[in-house]
Design an enzyme around this catalytic site. Structure first.
Site, short mmCIF file in Angstrom:
data_model
loop_
_atom_site.label_atom_id
_atom_site.label_comp_id
_atom_site.label_asym_id
_atom_site.label_seq_id
_atom_site.Cartn_x
_atom_site.Cartn_y
_atom_site.Cartn_z
N LYS A 150 0.11 4.22 -0.32
CA LYS A 150 -0.56 5.43 0.22
C LYS A 150 -0.29 6.60 -0.75
CE LYS A 150 -0.24 3.42 4.77
NZ LYS A 150 -0.09 3.58 6.20
N HIS A 158 -9.67 1.57 5.31
CA HIS A 158 -8.38 1.84 5.95
C HIS A 158 -8.57 2.90 7.04
CE1 HIS A 158 -4.22 2.85 6.63
NE2 HIS A 158 -3.88 1.76 5.95
N GLU A 215 -5.24 -4.27 11.01
CA GLU A 215 -4.22 -3.24 11.18
C GLU A 215 -4.52 -2.45 12.46
OE1 GLU A 215 -2.16 -2.00 7.32
OE2 GLU A 215 -4.05 -0.95 7.32
N ASN A 250 0.86 -1.18 0.00
CA ASN A 250 0.00 0.00 0.00
C ASN A 250 0.91 1.23 0.00
OD1 ASN A 250 -1.85 2.00 0.39
ND2 ASN A 250 -2.47 1.38 2.46
N GLU A 279 -6.80 5.28 8.02
CA GLU A 279 -6.46 6.67 7.68
C GLU A 279 -7.66 7.37 7.04
OE1 GLU A 279 -3.02 5.72 5.39
OE2 GLU A 279 -1.83 5.35 7.20
N GLY A 281 2.58 2.96 11.01
CA GLY A 281 3.57 4.04 10.91
C GLY A 281 4.27 4.38 12.20
N SER A 334 3.55 -1.34 10.57
CA SER A 334 5.00 -1.27 10.83
C SER A 334 5.77 -2.54 10.49
CB SER A 334 5.25 -0.87 12.29
OG SER A 334 4.84 0.46 12.50
P1 13P Z 1 3.02 0.99 7.75
O1 13P Z 1 3.55 -0.34 7.24
O2 13P Z 1 3.75 2.17 7.18
O3 13P Z 1 2.95 0.99 9.24
O4 13P Z 1 1.52 1.11 7.19
C1 13P Z 1 0.67 0.07 7.38
C2 13P Z 1 -0.56 0.35 6.61
O5 13P Z 1 -1.34 1.21 6.98
C3 13P Z 1 -0.79 -0.42 5.39
O6 13P Z 1 -2.08 -0.25 4.92
#
Ligand code: 13P
Length: 246
Positions: free
Chosen positions: A7, A93, A161, A5, A95, A167, A204
């Site tokens: 992002k 997600h 997640e 992903n 976010e 992150g 992470s």
């Molecule tokens: P990170 O691997 O950067 O922590 O992000 C995880 C994530 O949100 C994948 O969708």
């Protein structure tokens, strides 16, 4: 199953190098499916390269818009994603839940949109730090999962997640992941979903943490953010599957 992903990251040149790099490294070494989810503006280019070079990498979208009317400025619908070569779509997600206030009713419309376009869904669930501390994780996940039973999805994958792990540089403990994944599997199976593709973990992940997490029978793959941007690191993570047992 390894999902990159990206992002809101990437560029045309990065995309070309990444696809070629991952394909070269993974070709002979791993059989697990890899799915690239770049920003929507790179889907067309990614699809062209994958087709032309016959790469063994699937394409996914990071988001989908509800199948309401065609009057949705800025919207990208399921059939458009399909036409762009997407096989998968990420929905729910954290976010987007947080920043765009995507609630259950909107997510349900997005699930329907994916269903009508015959896209495979990667549905994200996860608890906040506060919810974890209060011991509410399983209740929160159960509630988040409720909407998926309202759509007869053909292909569904759950991505667990924990919001606090995304992150942060801190993955959830292996024991904790095992317990949560087991509950999710139990929950989904009790509702007899169509084709359940399994539960992947995200938060992470890097090539140091991936092996131990993948060694769990309950973990069917990984959803990777930051560490998926560099093709060597992503390939190393994907190759940890070779050490998975059971
Ligand atoms: P990170 O691997 O950067 O922590 O992000 C995880 C994530 O949100 C994948 O969708």
């Amino acid at each position: 199953m390894f999902i990159a992903n990206w992002k809101m990251n990437g560029s045309e040149s990065m995309l070309t190098g990444w696809l070629e790099g991952v394909d070269k490294t993974l070709d002979k070494n791993t059989q697990s499916e890899c799915i690239l989810c770049p920003p929507a503006c790179f889907l067309f280019q990614a699809s062209k390269i994958i087709k032309k070079q016959e790469l063994g990498i699937a394409l996914g979208a990071q988001d989908i818009d509800p199948k309401t009317a065609s009057s949705l400025t800025g919207g990208i619908g399921g059939s458009m994603l399909k036409e762009l070569g997407c096989e998968y779509v990420i929905i729910g997600h954290s976010e987007r839940r947080e920043l765009f206030k995507e609630d259950d009713s909107l997510l349900l419309e997005k699930l329907k949109s994916a269903f009508f376009a015959n896209l495979k869904v990667i549905f994200c669930v996860g608890e906040s730090f506060e919810e974890k501390e209060k011991g509410r994780t399983l209740n929160v996940l159960k509630k988040q999962l409720e909407i998926i039973y309202q759509v007869p999805l053909n292909n569904l994958m759950i991505a667990y997640e924990p919001v606090w792990a995304i992150g942060s540089g801190e993955t959830a403990e292996v024991k904790y992941i095992k317990e949560v994944h087991n509950k999710i599997i139990e929950e989904i199976k009790s509702h007899e979903k169509g084709n359940f593709l399994g539960v992947v973990y995200g938060g992470s992940i890097n090539s140091s943490s991936s092996k131990e997490i993948l060694s769990l029978q309950e973990v069917d793959g990984l959803l990777i953010g930051g560490s998926s941007l560099e093709h060597k690191e992503f390939s190393n993570i994907a190759m940890s599957i070779n050490e998975k047992k059971g």
